[in-house]
Design a protein around this motif. Sequence first.
Motif, PDB file in Angstrom:
ATOM      1  N   SER A 155       0.552   5.643   0.446  1.00 40.95           N
ATOM      2  CA  SER A 155      -0.229   6.854   0.694  1.00 40.95           C
ATOM      3  C   SER A 155       0.392   8.013  -0.055  1.00 40.95           C
ATOM      4  O   SER A 155       1.528   8.426   0.240  1.00 40.95           O
ATOM      5  CB  SER A 155      -0.274   7.164   2.195  1.00 40.95           C
ATOM      6  OG  SER A 155      -0.845   8.444   2.403  1.00 40.95           O
ATOM      7  N   PHE A 173      -3.618   3.495  -0.514  1.00 43.68           N
ATOM      8  CA  PHE A 173      -4.100   3.518   0.865  1.00 43.68           C
ATOM      9  C   PHE A 173      -5.091   4.649   1.094  1.00 43.68           C
ATOM     10  O   PHE A 173      -6.068   4.497   1.839  1.00 43.68           O
ATOM     11  CB  PHE A 173      -2.927   3.652   1.833  1.00 43.68           C
ATOM     12  CG  PHE A 173      -3.350   3.771   3.271  1.00 43.68           C
ATOM     13  CD1 PHE A 173      -3.901   2.698   3.939  1.00 43.68           C
ATOM     14  CD2 PHE A 173      -3.220   4.976   3.952  1.00 43.68           C
ATOM     15  CE1 PHE A 173      -4.303   2.806   5.263  1.00 43.68           C
ATOM     16  CE2 PHE A 173      -3.614   5.101   5.269  1.00 43.68           C
ATOM     17  CZ  PHE A 173      -4.160   4.013   5.933  1.00 43.68           C
ATOM     18  N   GLN A 207       7.185   0.390   7.212  1.00 44.40           N
ATOM     19  CA  GLN A 207       6.752   1.654   6.613  1.00 44.40           C
ATOM     20  C   GLN A 207       7.977   2.519   6.351  1.00 44.40           C
ATOM     21  O   GLN A 207       8.886   2.608   7.175  1.00 44.40           O
ATOM     22  CB  GLN A 207       5.741   2.381   7.499  1.00 44.40           C
ATOM     23  CG  GLN A 207       6.238   2.792   8.872  1.00 44.40           C
ATOM     24  CD  GLN A 207       5.182   3.573   9.646  1.00 44.40           C
ATOM     25  OE1 GLN A 207       4.184   4.033   9.093  1.00 44.40           O
ATOM     26  NE2 GLN A 207       5.386   3.720  10.948  1.00 44.40           N
ATOM     27  N   VAL A 217      -8.372  -4.282   5.976  1.00 48.21           N
ATOM     28  CA  VAL A 217      -7.635  -3.156   6.550  1.00 48.21           C
ATOM     29  C   VAL A 217      -8.633  -2.159   7.122  1.00 48.21           C
ATOM     30  O   VAL A 217      -9.624  -1.813   6.468  1.00 48.21           O
ATOM     31  CB  VAL A 217      -6.753  -2.469   5.487  1.00 48.21           C
ATOM     32  CG1 VAL A 217      -6.267  -1.106   5.981  1.00 48.21           C
ATOM     33  CG2 VAL A 217      -5.553  -3.356   5.155  1.00 48.21           C
ATOM     34  N   PRO A 276      -8.479   1.597   8.603  1.00 45.82           N
ATOM     35  CA  PRO A 276      -7.692   2.790   8.930  1.00 45.82           C
ATOM     36  C   PRO A 276      -7.992   3.269  10.353  1.00 45.82           C
ATOM     37  O   PRO A 276      -9.132   3.130  10.837  1.00 45.82           O
ATOM     38  CB  PRO A 276      -8.148   3.815   7.892  1.00 45.82           C
ATOM     39  CG  PRO A 276      -8.681   2.993   6.761  1.00 45.82           C
ATOM     40  CD  PRO A 276      -9.320   1.798   7.412  1.00 45.82           C
ATOM     41  N   MET A 293       0.846  -1.194   0.000  1.00 44.82           N
ATOM     42  CA  MET A 293       0.000   0.000   0.000  1.00 44.82           C
ATOM     43  C   MET A 293       0.881   1.243   0.000  1.00 44.82           C
ATOM     44  O   MET A 293       1.967   1.240   0.573  1.00 44.82           O
ATOM     45  CB  MET A 293      -0.926   0.024   1.227  1.00 44.82           C
ATOM     46  CG  MET A 293      -1.927  -1.107   1.298  1.00 44.82           C
ATOM     47  SD  MET A 293      -3.141  -0.883   2.647  1.00 44.82           S
ATOM     48  CE  MET A 293      -2.062  -1.003   4.101  1.00 44.82           C
ATOM     49  N   TYR A 344       3.845   1.259   2.583  1.00 42.61           N
ATOM     50  CA  TYR A 344       3.579   0.250   3.607  1.00 42.61           C
ATOM     51  C   TYR A 344       3.698  -1.137   2.969  1.00 42.61           C
ATOM     52  O   TYR A 344       2.943  -1.472   2.047  1.00 42.61           O
ATOM     53  CB  TYR A 344       2.178   0.417   4.191  1.00 42.61           C
ATOM     54  CG  TYR A 344       1.914   1.771   4.810  1.00 42.61           C
ATOM     55  CD1 TYR A 344       2.421   2.100   6.068  1.00 42.61           C
ATOM     56  CD2 TYR A 344       1.159   2.729   4.130  1.00 42.61           C
ATOM     57  CE1 TYR A 344       2.176   3.346   6.635  1.00 42.61           C
ATOM     58  CE2 TYR A 344       0.905   3.976   4.691  1.00 42.61           C
ATOM     59  CZ  TYR A 344       1.418   4.280   5.942  1.00 42.61           C
ATOM     60  OH  TYR A 344       1.174   5.508   6.499  1.00 42.61           O
TER      61      TYR A 344
END
Length: 478
Positions: A324, A421, A378, A472, A474, A322, A331
């Motif tokens: 962002s 993400f 991460q 997942v 958040p 993932m 990630y």
Amino acid sequence: MKRIFVVLLAVLACRIVLARSSATVPFTIEATEDAADEFPGAPRLQSFSFAQWKGRWVFIGGRISGYHAVGGGSAEFLQADANRDVWVIDTTVKPARTYHVPVAQLPARFAVVGAQWASTGQLYFQDGEQLYICGGYGQDENGKWSTFDAISRVSVPALVEGVMQGRIPAESISFGRSPLVQSAGGGLTKLSDGYFYLVMGHSFQGSYTAFEGRQEKNTPEASQTYLDEIRRLRLKPRPDGSLGVTLVEKFHDELEFHRRDLNVAQFLSPAGLGFAAYGGVFTPETQLSYSRPVYVNPGSRPFIDSAFDQKMNAYTSAVLLMYSETTKTMYTTFFGGISRFSWNPLENVYQENSMIGSRTEPRYLDGLQWSDQVSTIQKDGTGTSEVVHSRPLPTFLGTDAVFIPAPELARAYRDTDILAFDSVKSRRTFMGYIYGGIRAYPYEFPYLKTAPPHNSGAVPSKPSDMILKVYVQPASIP
């Protein structure tokens, strides 16, 4: 008494806390729901090549048994334990439908492809409609144990259609031979520069039984050679229809690239699309796992992240990717596998697994334990950190498995498996499945962590019979 004291010191030393973690990620992961009943007839496989096309999953090669040489069993990768069929699972219907065709159906001129497609530890990559498979270890078309020097390419849409009709479309397959692709347990990927990258692994020639019988020393009868390098390759069809392989550049490192059974995954950052090599085994001096990730971007030399040490899940496993765009953070989540460290959630610390004895002694733990943990690395502009999620897997699985992302989810980068993400937002989202791999039973009856562990190399195992859904959630933002 002296021996007992030494062993006690060794056990205590291996339980010393080596690292405390306060890192967090902005999500939780749950992978406990078994959906195997939704896939009747699905094969139980590990260490296979995988592709998918419009909701149809394709599986080639690998094994239909657990970890080899367990419990005094044969060290060989026997043909009886090889997956010798091409499998297609059609997930567009409910329940899913399963089809399979034996590789023996291929015509004689594709004998090397048929043998390679029944091998284990292949390197593979799906590039659009084409699936590339190179290397792998098994018995070649002449019955000789070897790491294949073959690379094959097949049209995934044509293969899916053919298998669902009961045939393997040989006309959709091309192949070539080159020592440049002779690897098992490494990785294969492609970047935006148009080149393929063959990442580490090893070349094993001959019988595993013969190798072990010579105390794992190389002989003319059996030998193991690590590649110790990353190769940038050009793959191009020849006029005769075969696949040509040309070495563009190689990066050699006998210390950090001496790895096999690692995770090679695409990686996104503000610099663009690259790939990362995580974990892998075995360090020459200690016979443990590697801990420093290696990053490669187009046009650049590999970068070894010496400021970070991966503690968990450093063996080939299912991996969720993932990214962002908002925070410019990648990630990379690993599901189970084999781990040098264990996680103590009560104290938020990593602890080294015990190393006791040797293979010739009654008690033997090599420090690499089967894992049921889910961990995320991460990486952003400030550095790299690692997090172990609070909910483990329902059992010890994930080794040599794949993560199959849900096709409807937005990608952070076109034509990759890196999921966006930011599109997950605040809802619990189904991300995909963990399929295949090895299911291990590292503890004696009743198979709980409170029971004594089995000796290393004697852990009962089998191909996983679970297909886990991954969700997942958040974290809520105050």
